[in-house]
Design a protein around this motif. Sequence first.
Motif, PDB file in Angstrom:
ATOM      1  N   GLN A 226      19.363  20.587 -22.862  1.00 40.15           N
ATOM      2  CA  GLN A 226      19.348  20.658 -24.369  1.00 40.15           C
ATOM      3  C   GLN A 226      20.965  20.201 -24.678  1.00 40.15           C
ATOM      4  O   GLN A 226      21.128  19.499 -25.755  1.00 40.15           O
ATOM      5  CB  GLN A 226      19.069  21.838 -25.069  1.00 40.15           C
ATOM      6  N   ASN A 227      21.861  20.539 -24.045  1.00 35.87           N
ATOM      7  CA  ASN A 227      23.430  20.513 -24.198  1.00 35.87           C
ATOM      8  C   ASN A 227      23.898  20.225 -22.800  1.00 35.87           C
ATOM      9  O   ASN A 227      24.998  20.809 -22.445  1.00 35.87           O
ATOM     10  CB  ASN A 227      23.911  21.643 -24.730  1.00 35.87           C
ATOM     11  N   VAL A 228      23.688  19.008 -22.379  1.00 32.80           N
ATOM     12  CA  VAL A 228      24.068  18.773 -20.875  1.00 32.80           C
ATOM     13  C   VAL A 228      25.249  18.651 -20.677  1.00 32.80           C
ATOM     14  O   VAL A 228      25.985  19.253 -19.700  1.00 32.80           O
ATOM     15  CB  VAL A 228      23.251  17.553 -20.258  1.00 32.80           C
ATOM     16  N   SER A 229      26.302  18.376 -21.810  1.00 32.44           N
ATOM     17  CA  SER A 229      27.632  18.065 -21.465  1.00 32.44           C
ATOM     18  C   SER A 229      28.338  19.390 -21.511  1.00 32.44           C
ATOM     19  O   SER A 229      29.526  19.516 -21.206  1.00 32.44           O
ATOM     20  CB  SER A 229      28.262  17.324 -22.649  1.00 32.44           C
ATOM     21  N   ALA A 230      27.579  20.454 -21.685  1.00 31.55           N
ATOM     22  CA  ALA A 230      28.060  21.821 -21.671  1.00 31.55           C
ATOM     23  C   ALA A 230      27.939  22.463 -20.269  1.00 31.55           C
ATOM     24  O   ALA A 230      28.478  23.590 -20.190  1.00 31.55           O
ATOM     25  CB  ALA A 230      27.596  22.934 -22.708  1.00 31.55           C
ATOM     26  N   TRP A 231      27.206  21.687 -19.553  1.00 30.42           N
ATOM     27  CA  TRP A 231      27.021  22.318 -18.378  1.00 30.42           C
ATOM     28  C   TRP A 231      28.201  23.011 -17.550  1.00 30.42           C
ATOM     29  O   TRP A 231      29.141  22.264 -17.353  1.00 30.42           O
ATOM     30  CB  TRP A 231      26.367  21.269 -17.451  1.00 30.42           C
ATOM     31  N   TRP A 241      32.009  24.572 -11.428  1.00 27.07           N
ATOM     32  CA  TRP A 241      32.314  23.067 -11.767  1.00 27.07           C
ATOM     33  C   TRP A 241      31.803  22.868 -13.125  1.00 27.07           C
ATOM     34  O   TRP A 241      31.093  23.483 -13.742  1.00 27.07           O
ATOM     35  CB  TRP A 241      31.315  22.166 -10.944  1.00 27.07           C
ATOM     36  N   ASP A 242      32.415  21.844 -13.859  1.00 24.95           N
ATOM     37  CA  ASP A 242      32.062  21.225 -15.126  1.00 24.95           C
ATOM     38  C   ASP A 242      31.124  19.938 -14.877  1.00 24.95           C
ATOM     39  O   ASP A 242      31.000  19.625 -13.587  1.00 24.95           O
ATOM     40  CB  ASP A 242      33.106  20.944 -16.230  1.00 24.95           C
ATOM     41  N   LEU A 243      30.687  19.339 -15.830  1.00 21.52           N
ATOM     42  CA  LEU A 243      29.847  18.275 -15.722  1.00 21.52           C
ATOM     43  C   LEU A 243      30.512  17.074 -14.790  1.00 21.52           C
ATOM     44  O   LEU A 243      29.828  16.325 -14.010  1.00 21.52           O
ATOM     45  CB  LEU A 243      29.233  17.636 -16.840  1.00 21.52           C
ATOM     46  N   SER A 244      31.713  16.900 -15.217  1.00 22.27           N
ATOM     47  CA  SER A 244      32.448  15.753 -14.466  1.00 22.27           C
ATOM     48  C   SER A 244      32.301  15.904 -13.151  1.00 22.27           C
ATOM     49  O   SER A 244      32.203  14.909 -12.421  1.00 22.27           O
ATOM     50  CB  SER A 244      33.964  15.361 -15.161  1.00 22.27           C
ATOM     51  N   ARG A 245      32.467  17.041 -12.584  1.00 17.32           N
ATOM     52  CA  ARG A 245      32.705  17.327 -11.183  1.00 17.32           C
ATOM     53  C   ARG A 245      31.403  17.300 -10.471  1.00 17.32           C
ATOM     54  O   ARG A 245      31.248  16.896  -9.481  1.00 17.32           O
ATOM     55  CB  ARG A 245      33.194  19.019 -11.087  1.00 17.32           C
ATOM     56  N   LEU A 246      30.369  17.717 -11.390  1.00 15.52           N
ATOM     57  CA  LEU A 246      28.890  17.530 -10.687  1.00 15.52           C
ATOM     58  C   LEU A 246      28.535  16.117 -10.790  1.00 15.52           C
ATOM     59  O   LEU A 246      28.033  15.677  -9.493  1.00 15.52           O
ATOM     60  CB  LEU A 246      27.959  18.305 -11.589  1.00 15.52           C
ATOM     61  N   LEU A 247      28.943  15.333 -11.538  1.00 11.51           N
ATOM     62  CA  LEU A 247      28.744  13.737 -11.580  1.00 11.51           C
ATOM     63  C   LEU A 247      29.441  13.213 -10.395  1.00 11.51           C
ATOM     64  O   LEU A 247      28.645  12.457  -9.499  1.00 11.51           O
ATOM     65  CB  LEU A 247      29.138  13.380 -12.953  1.00 11.51           C
ATOM     66  N   ARG A 248      30.781  13.760 -10.144  1.00  8.57           N
ATOM     67  CA  ARG A 248      31.219  13.053  -8.786  1.00  8.57           C
ATOM     68  C   ARG A 248      30.672  13.656  -7.451  1.00  8.57           C
ATOM     69  O   ARG A 248      30.554  12.599  -6.740  1.00  8.57           O
ATOM     70  CB  ARG A 248      32.941  13.574  -8.897  1.00  8.57           C
ATOM     71  N   ALA A 249      30.286  14.589  -7.420  1.00  3.09           N
ATOM     72  CA  ALA A 249      29.549  15.231  -6.482  1.00  3.09           C
ATOM     73  C   ALA A 249      28.354  14.408  -5.984  1.00  3.09           C
ATOM     74  O   ALA A 249      27.989  13.904  -4.878  1.00  3.09           O
ATOM     75  CB  ALA A 249      29.305  16.607  -6.318  1.00  3.09           C
ATOM     76  N   LEU A 250      27.443  14.072  -7.400  1.00  2.00           N
ATOM     77  CA  LEU A 250      26.009  13.378  -7.278  1.00  2.00           C
ATOM     78  C   LEU A 250      26.607  11.928  -6.805  1.00  2.00           C
ATOM     79  O   LEU A 250      25.633  11.345  -5.936  1.00  2.00           O
ATOM     80  CB  LEU A 250      25.382  13.556  -8.377  1.00  2.00           C
ATOM     81  N   ALA A 251      27.381  11.562  -7.241  1.00  8.91           N
ATOM     82  CA  ALA A 251      27.912   9.989  -7.119  1.00  8.91           C
ATOM     83  C   ALA A 251      28.170   9.856  -5.605  1.00  8.91           C
ATOM     84  O   ALA A 251      27.946   8.726  -5.028  1.00  8.91           O
ATOM     85  CB  ALA A 251      28.849   9.581  -7.895  1.00  8.91           C
ATOM     86  N   ALA A 252      28.745  10.782  -4.702  1.00 15.15           N
ATOM     87  CA  ALA A 252      29.073  10.753  -3.515  1.00 15.15           C
ATOM     88  C   ALA A 252      27.930  10.785  -2.601  1.00 15.15           C
ATOM     89  O   ALA A 252      27.890  10.846  -1.263  1.00 15.15           O
ATOM     90  CB  ALA A 252      30.230  11.777  -3.229  1.00 15.15           C
ATOM     91  N   LEU A 253      26.821  11.204  -3.148  1.00 21.78           N
ATOM     92  CA  LEU A 253      25.570  11.520  -2.211  1.00 21.78           C
ATOM     93  C   LEU A 253      25.071  10.058  -1.476  1.00 21.78           C
ATOM     94  O   LEU A 253      25.127   9.077  -1.974  1.00 21.78           O
ATOM     95  CB  LEU A 253      24.381  12.030  -3.056  1.00 21.78           C
ATOM     96  N   PRO A 254      24.617  10.261  -0.275  1.00 24.89           N
ATOM     97  CA  PRO A 254      24.123   8.971   0.408  1.00 24.89           C
ATOM     98  C   PRO A 254      22.683   8.311  -0.591  1.00 24.89           C
ATOM     99  O   PRO A 254      21.969   9.118  -0.992  1.00 24.89           O
ATOM    100  CB  PRO A 254      23.417   9.382   1.794  1.00 24.89           C
ATOM    101  N   GLY A 255      22.646   7.063  -0.635  1.00 23.58           N
ATOM    102  CA  GLY A 255      21.478   6.568  -1.391  1.00 23.58           C
ATOM    103  C   GLY A 255      21.971   5.852  -2.706  1.00 23.58           C
ATOM    104  O   GLY A 255      21.181   5.262  -3.273  1.00 23.58           O
TER     105      GLY A 255
END
Length: 470
Positions: A226-231, A241-255
């Motif tokens: 509902q407020n994803v940028s506040a994750w 972590w904040d959302l930017s850090r989570l996005l970086r980790a997801l971007a590094a996943l294989p696939g």
Amino acid sequence: MVDNSVGSVLQASQSSLNETTANIDLKRVCILTWGCQMNEYDSGRMLDVLALNGYARTGTPQGADMVILNTCHIRNKASEKVFSELGRLRLMKEASGGRMILAVAGCVAQAEGKDILARAPFVDIVLGPQTYHRLPEMVARRARSGDAVIETEFLVEDKFEFLPEQSSPRGVAAFLTVQEGCDKFCSFCVVPYTRGAEQSRPAAAILVEARRLIALGAREITLLGQNVSAWHGDAPNGGSWDLSRLLRALAALPGQVRLRYTTSHPRDMDLALIEAHRDLPMLMPFLHLPVQSGSDRILAAMNRRHTMDDYRRLVDRLREARQDLALSSDFIVGHPEETDEDFEATICLLHSVRFAQAYCFKYSPRPGTPAARLRFQVSEAEKGRRLQMLQGIVREQQARFNSDSVGSTMNVLFTGPGRHSGQILGRSLYFQPVHVTGPASLIGEEKVVLIRNAHPNSLSGTIIQKGFRA
Ligand code: SAM
Ligand code: SF4
């Protein structure tokens, strides 16, 4: 405390239960979903829970053993639809000799609780969004006692810890809820009351779920909240972590999956998140960033805690970071006290920002929210006039955004069959639906498409070569 029997059922391994259910008659469950993508995600998770209890999904309520209405309370129209649907289902339940189980889930269930039973006494189960993992136990309790079951409390336990792993593919473009609830209390909004306080899931659990979605065939993941940028969740090795850090980790996943997130609040869009848009090619250049109004007076009355200039500056910074970023937004017309001048300011904002897409809503008073108590409510006729005007401008901007792509090439991820035979449907980086002629075997792949035509809500074109990840 969770009932132990539920906990143990949910922890049982998927494979052994599949073996068990293969030998028995499956019951059929139909889930009708209204509202946002978070409800769609929740419906998928309820199906996971029920699959472990011998239920298979059916697309139609006709002949189903259980029908769940996963409801939305955001506007009055959305919640009223639930009651008209219940009227229709009542006849089916009667035709089944009363055997069909009717459940109401989602935000209407949370907000109206036992009032649902007063209006529709034939409903068997009313369950709020935090209690889905307990669904099988509620079905059993209903059968045992013969009384309707209501579970709408905000539990101490975290439902995500008790929900089973996804067992069925979620499609090429999958949702993943990372955050629920909201502490912002915008004047008009029921979310803080129906979904409760803001809560972020831990990063490790999100990464596990993302890997699983990828293994099941997802090529694009949209993080939901509902407020994803506040994750801001627990980091896998301590700290947060904040959302930017989570996005970086997801971007590094294989696939190498495409990433999106929705819905953001302008106040939470910090520098780190803006830099993630600059640095991560997998983060799609399309951002839904609701502004609601272009008038500072109304933004203050809405308790949005940002001004129109804050919003414009934020858009500039985002576009500096990622030059091809396209934006969509939400607007509410006719919030209490909105004058013609305030509405003009919204139109100005629309012209100065230029959106690829936007959702416009007539303000709908929601019981219990501060705006519903304000004295100067705008008439329905005036709301209707403003809505039409705004929608006209949005349509023009969307048509221009779409027609600007004609003649260009785009990476398109194919997500499913098209409307006509021989067609497949995909999504551009900017979330535009793109139709091409092509074989179903391309679903799940990304290709470069030459855009030949723009339509009001979609594009069509021709595949010209393999996409960079196909
Ligand atoms: N969290 C998001 C945000 O901060 O903008 C929005 C979440 S809400 C589920 C989706 C949209 O519904 C809102 O952006 C708003 O435009 C609209 N909405 C919410 N309450 C409304 C109301 N009472 N009347 C009309 N539209 C409403
Ligand atoms: Fe509702 Fe979004 Fe405001 Fe939260 S931030 S109260 S979800 S509109």
